[in-house]
Write a protein that holds these residues in place. Sequence first.
Motif, mmCIF file in Angstrom:
data_model
loop_
_atom_site.group_PDB
_atom_site.id
_atom_site.type_symbol
_atom_site.label_atom_id
_atom_site.label_comp_id
_atom_site.label_asym_id
_atom_site.label_seq_id
_atom_site.Cartn_x
_atom_site.Cartn_y
_atom_site.Cartn_z
ATOM 1 N N ALA A 47 0.829 -1.206 0.000
ATOM 2 C CA ALA A 47 0.000 0.000 0.000
ATOM 3 C C ALA A 47 0.860 1.252 0.000
ATOM 4 C CB ALA A 47 -0.928 -0.013 1.217
ATOM 5 N N ALA A 48 1.935 1.240 0.807
ATOM 6 C CA ALA A 48 2.836 2.395 0.858
ATOM 7 C C ALA A 48 3.544 2.593 -0.475
ATOM 8 C CB ALA A 48 3.848 2.204 1.984
ATOM 9 N N TYR A 49 4.008 1.516 -1.069
ATOM 10 C CA TYR A 49 4.703 1.605 -2.353
ATOM 11 C C TYR A 49 3.753 2.067 -3.452
ATOM 12 C CZ TYR A 49 7.581 0.198 -6.355
ATOM 13 O OH TYR A 49 8.305 0.181 -7.528
ATOM 14 N N SER A 50 2.510 1.575 -3.423
ATOM 15 C CA SER A 50 1.514 2.018 -4.392
ATOM 16 C C SER A 50 1.268 3.511 -4.277
ATOM 17 C CB SER A 50 0.204 1.251 -4.172
ATOM 18 O OG SER A 50 -0.824 1.756 -4.990
ATOM 19 N N THR A 78 1.175 11.750 -2.007
ATOM 20 C CA THR A 78 1.549 10.391 -1.608
ATOM 21 C C THR A 78 1.028 10.069 -0.213
ATOM 22 O OG1 THR A 78 3.536 10.367 -2.991
ATOM 23 C CG2 THR A 78 3.498 8.873 -1.098
ATOM 24 N N LEU A 79 1.207 10.991 0.727
ATOM 25 C CA LEU A 79 0.729 10.764 2.089
ATOM 26 C C LEU A 79 -0.790 10.651 2.134
ATOM 27 C CD1 LEU A 79 3.032 13.245 4.061
ATOM 28 C CD2 LEU A 79 3.337 10.782 3.761
ATOM 29 N N VAL A 101 0.460 2.975 7.585
ATOM 30 C CA VAL A 101 0.763 2.958 6.152
ATOM 31 C C VAL A 101 1.304 4.312 5.710
ATOM 32 C CG1 VAL A 101 -0.193 2.689 3.835
ATOM 33 C CG2 VAL A 101 -0.904 1.144 5.646
ATOM 34 N N ALA A 102 0.718 5.397 6.213
ATOM 35 C CA ALA A 102 1.190 6.733 5.831
ATOM 36 C C ALA A 102 2.570 7.021 6.417
ATOM 37 C CB ALA A 102 0.190 7.791 6.282
ATOM 38 N N ALA A 103 2.849 6.512 7.611
ATOM 39 C CA ALA A 103 4.186 6.680 8.181
ATOM 40 C C ALA A 103 5.223 5.918 7.373
ATOM 41 C CB ALA A 103 4.202 6.209 9.631
ATOM 42 N N SER A 151 8.261 7.746 5.176
ATOM 43 C CA SER A 151 9.696 7.584 5.399
ATOM 44 C C SER A 151 10.459 7.493 4.092
ATOM 45 C CB SER A 151 9.965 6.357 6.272
ATOM 46 O OG SER A 151 9.530 5.171 5.632
ATOM 47 N N LEU A 152 9.887 6.831 3.089
ATOM 48 C CA LEU A 152 10.558 6.733 1.788
ATOM 49 C C LEU A 152 10.239 7.933 0.908
ATOM 50 C CD1 LEU A 152 12.318 5.324 -0.233
ATOM 51 C CD2 LEU A 152 10.440 3.738 -0.734
#
Length: 317
Positions: free
Chosen positions: A235-238, A249-250, A263-265, A269-270
């Motif tokens: 989910a984060a990468y998507s 993105t956030l 997931v947002a954290a 970070s990336l």
Amino acid sequence: MLDELALDRALGVVWASAVGDALGAPYEFQPSLPDSTPVELKAGGPWERGEWTDDTSMSVPILRELAAGHALEDPAALGRIVAEWQDWSLGAKDVGIQTRAVLSLVRTPTEAVARASSYRVHLENGNRSAGNGSLMRTGPVALGYLGLGVEDTVAKAAARVSELTHFEQDATQACVLWSLAIRHAVLTGRLDVRGQLPHLGQDAAARWGALLDEAEAKQPRDFPNNGWVVHALQAAYSALRHGDGLLDTLERAVRCGHDTDTVAAIAGSLAGAVYGAAALPSEYVSALHGWPGLDAGGLQDLVLATVNGEHVRGAGG
């Protein structure tokens, strides 16, 4: 030493993760949001506006050890991190189920005892301990190892920090992959998660490569079991791959629903390593605060001490 842009990206790792954490907190455990619904930095549940949750709080002791010049491959440093986590958990508003179970078993806060407790909980849960609770705090790991040729050291440090509370291989591999991608982005300004796959070994690299393919083809909300570290990373990468800049993105990560703050954290970070701290809205940064009585300035001090000190691992970054 890092140049000015790289320093901004290093700060972005921690600030953007904390902003994502605070942004997602009032939306946690709710269904996914349509794209038309605005995502706002606001109070919700037990959280004040701009207050970070356990995602950022558990990162702070890691940053403190790095800022003090200690290496994460040092068992004494890992023991101090565990001790701080225990102190924090006694008054925390929220502690992850897996993390609380492990910390409750630790009588002497050492790396060895924490790992043994982590393994015990893993066995008691039917060889399952792949929650997202170690991936959410992995951002700072990369910041302590920005020198040349230390990728293997980063991978080992990420694994050891993860396994203090999460013993399953999925969690370990996710933390290794994400930490290396963060390090690469801080140094280059480029998003390249795939380039870190060889550090996982051939079979794991093939599996995670397919998982990244799936994430690129779907939206964050298509990974609803995001309390599981695999869906959380996907989910984060998507959100990163489909997002138009750092804030979008956030917000995409928050719209996934369910474990929104984590997931947002993770995404932050990336994404912060790619876009830099300067890409964050100043009003969001100024609102940041949380355990242990820090604000954005306090986080900044820890980041700068980590990346600028003489103790930077593998000098030559």
